[in-house]
Design an enzyme around this catalytic site. Sequence first.
Site, mmCIF file in Angstrom:
data_model
loop_
_atom_site.group_PDB
_atom_site.id
_atom_site.type_symbol
_atom_site.label_atom_id
_atom_site.label_comp_id
_atom_site.label_asym_id
_atom_site.label_seq_id
_atom_site.Cartn_x
_atom_site.Cartn_y
_atom_site.Cartn_z
ATOM 1 N N LYS A 11 44.309 -9.764 11.831
ATOM 2 C CA LYS A 11 43.254 -8.933 12.448
ATOM 3 C C LYS A 11 43.264 -7.543 11.828
ATOM 4 O O LYS A 11 44.278 -7.093 11.257
ATOM 5 C CB LYS A 11 43.432 -8.825 13.960
ATOM 6 C CG LYS A 11 44.719 -8.140 14.456
ATOM 7 C CD LYS A 11 44.663 -6.627 14.540
ATOM 8 C CE LYS A 11 45.978 -6.037 15.007
ATOM 9 N NZ LYS A 11 46.213 -4.642 14.690
ATOM 10 N N PRO A 106 50.171 -9.450 4.991
ATOM 11 C CA PRO A 106 51.171 -8.398 4.776
ATOM 12 C C PRO A 106 52.059 -8.231 6.013
ATOM 13 O O PRO A 106 51.577 -8.312 7.148
ATOM 14 C CB PRO A 106 50.323 -7.149 4.522
ATOM 15 C CG PRO A 106 49.019 -7.667 4.001
ATOM 16 C CD PRO A 106 48.797 -8.982 4.695
ATOM 17 N N ALA A 108 54.619 -6.243 8.608
ATOM 18 C CA ALA A 108 54.746 -4.884 9.184
ATOM 19 C C ALA A 108 53.637 -3.987 8.653
ATOM 20 O O ALA A 108 53.873 -2.926 8.081
ATOM 21 C CB ALA A 108 56.125 -4.302 8.891
ATOM 22 N N ALA A 112 48.913 -7.642 12.691
ATOM 23 C CA ALA A 112 49.359 -8.625 13.691
ATOM 24 C C ALA A 112 49.897 -9.917 13.082
ATOM 25 O O ALA A 112 49.738 -10.991 13.651
ATOM 26 C CB ALA A 112 48.241 -8.931 14.689
ATOM 27 N N ASP A 148 49.680 -8.311 21.417
ATOM 28 C CA ASP A 148 48.563 -8.775 20.576
ATOM 29 C C ASP A 148 48.431 -10.306 20.551
ATOM 30 O O ASP A 148 47.468 -10.817 19.983
ATOM 31 C CB ASP A 148 48.757 -8.304 19.125
ATOM 32 C CG ASP A 148 48.399 -6.830 18.940
ATOM 33 O OD1 ASP A 148 47.776 -6.241 19.853
ATOM 34 O OD2 ASP A 148 48.746 -6.274 17.878
HETATM 35 P P1 ATP Z 1 51.118 -5.423 14.654
HETATM 36 O O1 ATP Z 1 49.796 -5.258 13.994
HETATM 37 O O2 ATP Z 1 51.089 -6.366 15.848
HETATM 38 O O3 ATP Z 1 51.818 -4.117 14.922
HETATM 39 P P2 ATP Z 1 52.468 -5.808 12.201
HETATM 40 O O4 ATP Z 1 51.496 -6.381 11.236
HETATM 41 O O5 ATP Z 1 52.636 -4.315 12.151
HETATM 42 O O6 ATP Z 1 52.033 -6.229 13.651
HETATM 43 P P3 ATP Z 1 54.354 -7.889 11.776
HETATM 44 O O7 ATP Z 1 53.920 -8.385 10.441
HETATM 45 O O8 ATP Z 1 54.039 -8.710 12.952
HETATM 46 O O9 ATP Z 1 53.870 -6.387 12.019
HETATM 47 O O10 ATP Z 1 55.930 -7.670 11.639
HETATM 48 C C1 ATP Z 1 56.668 -6.728 12.340
HETATM 49 C C2 ATP Z 1 58.139 -7.176 12.321
HETATM 50 O O11 ATP Z 1 58.260 -8.370 13.089
HETATM 51 C C3 ATP Z 1 58.635 -7.517 10.917
HETATM 52 O O12 ATP Z 1 59.424 -6.474 10.414
HETATM 53 C C4 ATP Z 1 59.418 -8.808 11.074
HETATM 54 O O13 ATP Z 1 60.786 -8.671 10.819
HETATM 55 C C5 ATP Z 1 59.227 -9.252 12.527
HETATM 56 N N1 ATP Z 1 58.699 -10.638 12.595
HETATM 57 C C6 ATP Z 1 59.138 -11.597 13.401
HETATM 58 N N2 ATP Z 1 58.462 -12.746 13.217
HETATM 59 C C7 ATP Z 1 57.562 -12.518 12.265
HETATM 60 C C8 ATP Z 1 56.575 -13.328 11.637
HETATM 61 N N3 ATP Z 1 56.410 -14.622 11.951
HETATM 62 N N4 ATP Z 1 55.787 -12.751 10.700
HETATM 63 C C9 ATP Z 1 55.945 -11.434 10.405
HETATM 64 N N5 ATP Z 1 56.880 -10.639 10.946
HETATM 65 C C10 ATP Z 1 57.690 -11.168 11.879
#
Ligand code: ATP
Length: 300
Positions: A11, A106, A108, A112, A148
């Site tokens: 998203k 990508p 983190a 999401a 989320d």
């Molecule tokens: P959001 O937009 O909800 O803040 P994000 O895109 O910033 O999410 P994610 O890619 O969900 O962040 O990853 C955040 C952390 O969650 C990563 O550092 C990772 O170690 C942990 N994580 C646990 N499971 C997963 C997964 N299936 N995919 C990605 N990261 C994961």
Amino acid sequence: MNTYKRKAYAKINLGLDVLGRLPNGYHEVKMVMQTVDIWDELTFQKTNREADDADPKNGAAGVVLTTDAGELPLDQDNLICKAVMLMREEYGFSGGVKIHLQKNIPIAAGMAGGSTDAAATLRGINELFELGASDEKLMELGVRIGADVPYCVMGGTALAEGIGEKLTRLKAAPQCSLLVVKPDVNVSTKDVYRALDAQEEILHPDIDGMVAAIQKDDLDGVISRLGNVLEPVTVQQCPAVSRIRNIMDTQGADGSLMSGSGPTVFGIFADADVAERARKQICEDEACRVKQSFVTCFVD
Ligand code: ATP
């Protein structure tokens, strides 16, 4: 059914506002969420649970997770394993499951990625073991994994309120070409919110106006209201965010914004060729520190 494959879509936030802090420490948000055509693929396979229990990587949930993304945890810190455990607690199904995650979203990044994998897993387990849970039920369970996750179960264009779990489905946002760029910088969502709390003044985006523009199919109205209160905070740690936005804007984007807590940036373009040319410029600019980039579109 012994195997099941599912795409887990990322998203972006067309709008992200923080209204305040709740007594439980969570932030009250008001966001416009939009699914984009960037996805992970999850493959689920039923296994004999007794055999899997001998696998040292296998937690109590009877799940063996593999992935092509080296940096992710494969144990119960992965949201995929959390989702399997939750479904097992709720439905008590027997039998193990092997899950392979092909990661394209990508990590983190404010897209999401983990939440959408968790949402796809709730669905995958529901289908594979024929548990008969409704979408509403999966969303209710999903919020226990992350704010989320219910939106990721729903997908499309939505207004998210509360901690992100109170959802109102909106009309599909008007189509456009989208350039998504993730710089090679890690930002901690917790630190971004902490820095936001320390700020005296916040410039709130017009989320209600954006919702009205979406309902009227008014892309210009959406573009003029793109706004994310977290962006000025993240920019302080990650100047590449403004650098990427500047290049997008000078290279023909109609609007641009950081998604979530960042550092991913997206630009809205009328034309995919123009978006492609902007992508090239950004990738050639060292200060943008591009790790991943996509020319893509919205998914309903
Ligand atoms: P959001 O937009 O909800 O803040 P994000 O895109 O910033 O999410 P994610 O890619 O969900 O962040 O990853 C955040 C952390 O969650 C990563 O550092 C990772 O170690 C942990 N994580 C646990 N499971 C997963 C997964 N299936 N995919 C990605 N990261 C994961």
